[in-house]
Design a protein around this motif. Structure first.
Motif, PDB file in Angstrom:
ATOM      1  N   GLY A  91       8.434   5.565  -4.931  1.00  0.00           N
ATOM      2  CA  GLY A  91       7.969   6.068  -6.104  1.00  0.00           C
ATOM      3  C   GLY A  91       7.637   4.983  -7.176  1.00  0.00           C
ATOM      4  N   VAL A  92       7.601   3.652  -6.884  1.00  0.00           N
ATOM      5  CA  VAL A  92       7.639   2.680  -7.825  1.00  0.00           C
ATOM      6  C   VAL A  92       6.403   1.447  -7.169  1.00  0.00           C
ATOM      7  CG1 VAL A  92       8.576   0.599  -8.718  1.00  0.00           C
ATOM      8  CG2 VAL A  92       9.752   2.832  -8.422  1.00  0.00           C
ATOM      9  N   ASP A  93       5.662   1.313  -7.851  1.00  0.00           N
ATOM     10  CA  ASP A  93       4.500   0.110  -7.242  1.00  0.00           C
ATOM     11  C   ASP A  93       5.077  -1.210  -7.181  1.00  0.00           C
ATOM     12  OD1 ASP A  93       2.432  -0.937  -6.422  1.00  0.00           O
ATOM     13  OD2 ASP A  93       1.589  -1.207  -8.310  1.00  0.00           O
ATOM     14  N   ILE A  94       5.561  -1.374  -5.881  1.00  0.00           N
ATOM     15  CA  ILE A  94       6.104  -2.843  -5.632  1.00  0.00           C
ATOM     16  C   ILE A  94       5.462  -3.897  -5.212  1.00  0.00           C
ATOM     17  CG2 ILE A  94       8.381  -1.799  -5.151  1.00  0.00           C
ATOM     18  CD1 ILE A  94       7.821  -2.221  -2.099  1.00  0.00           C
ATOM     19  N   ALA A  97       1.002  -1.148  -0.120  1.00  0.00           N
ATOM     20  CA  ALA A  97       0.097  -0.197  -0.003  1.00  0.00           C
ATOM     21  C   ALA A  97       0.954   1.313   0.102  1.00  0.00           C
ATOM     22  CB  ALA A  97      -0.924   0.142   1.179  1.00  0.00           C
ATOM     23  N   ALA A  98       1.981   1.181   0.702  1.00  0.00           N
ATOM     24  CA  ALA A  98       2.729   2.413   0.700  1.00  0.00           C
ATOM     25  C   ALA A  98       4.230   2.556  -0.167  1.00  0.00           C
ATOM     26  CB  ALA A  98       3.316   2.735   2.149  1.00  0.00           C
ATOM     27  N   GLY A  99       4.288   1.328  -0.901  1.00  0.00           N
ATOM     28  CA  GLY A  99       5.371   1.126  -1.946  1.00  0.00           C
ATOM     29  C   GLY A  99       5.541   2.290  -2.832  1.00  0.00           C
ATOM     30  N   GLU A 100       4.584   2.798  -3.754  1.00  0.00           N
ATOM     31  CA  GLU A 100       4.628   4.076  -4.488  1.00  0.00           C
ATOM     32  C   GLU A 100       4.735   5.255  -3.834  1.00  0.00           C
ATOM     33  OE1 GLU A 100       2.120   5.525  -8.507  1.00  0.00           O
ATOM     34  OE2 GLU A 100       1.267   3.701  -7.285  1.00  0.00           O
ATOM     35  N   TRP A 101       4.310   5.340  -2.485  1.00  0.00           N
ATOM     36  CA  TRP A 101       4.319   6.689  -1.984  1.00  0.00           C
ATOM     37  C   TRP A 101       5.869   6.588  -1.320  1.00  0.00           C
ATOM     38  CZ3 TRP A 101       4.709   7.246   3.551  1.00  0.00           C
ATOM     39  CH2 TRP A 101       4.627   8.482   4.064  1.00  0.00           C
TER      40      TRP A 101
END
Length: 102
Positions: A47-50, A40-44
């Protein structure tokens, strides 16, 4: 198949920790708390959707469960990805054990 992969991950963590209770706690916290939070917090944070590349989330995509970010290669690629990670983790857990014991 997904349960067998999870069992291999649990075996590898058990070999590394050498404690049954700690193994169960680590695998449960990893799969039920850490991965959903990182997904949920990876992109935040990065900066990458992991989210799709985390092992238990990819494994749920392999099982066909709805929700989350789909794995880039589809469900079979997700299963192969998690299998390779599980075998790599098991290999990393077995190698130091061979050096310690005759």
């Amino acid at each position: 198949m997904a349960f067998a992969i999870t069992a291999v991950i649990g075996l590898a963590v058990g070999l590394l920790l050498k404690s049954g209770g700690a193994t169960v706690a680590v695998v449960l916290v990893w799969s039920l708390v850490a991965e959903p939070a990182l997904g949920a917090a990876g992109e935040w944070l990065l900066g990458v959707d992991i989210g799709a590349r985390l092992p238990f989330i990819a494994l749920s995509h392999f099982r066909g469960q709805p929700g989350g970010t789909p794995f880039p290669g589809g469900p079979y690629a997700a299963g192969l990805y998690v299998t390779v990670l599980a075998v790599g983790l098991l290999t990393a857990a077995i190698r130091p054990r061979e050096r310690r014991e005759p």
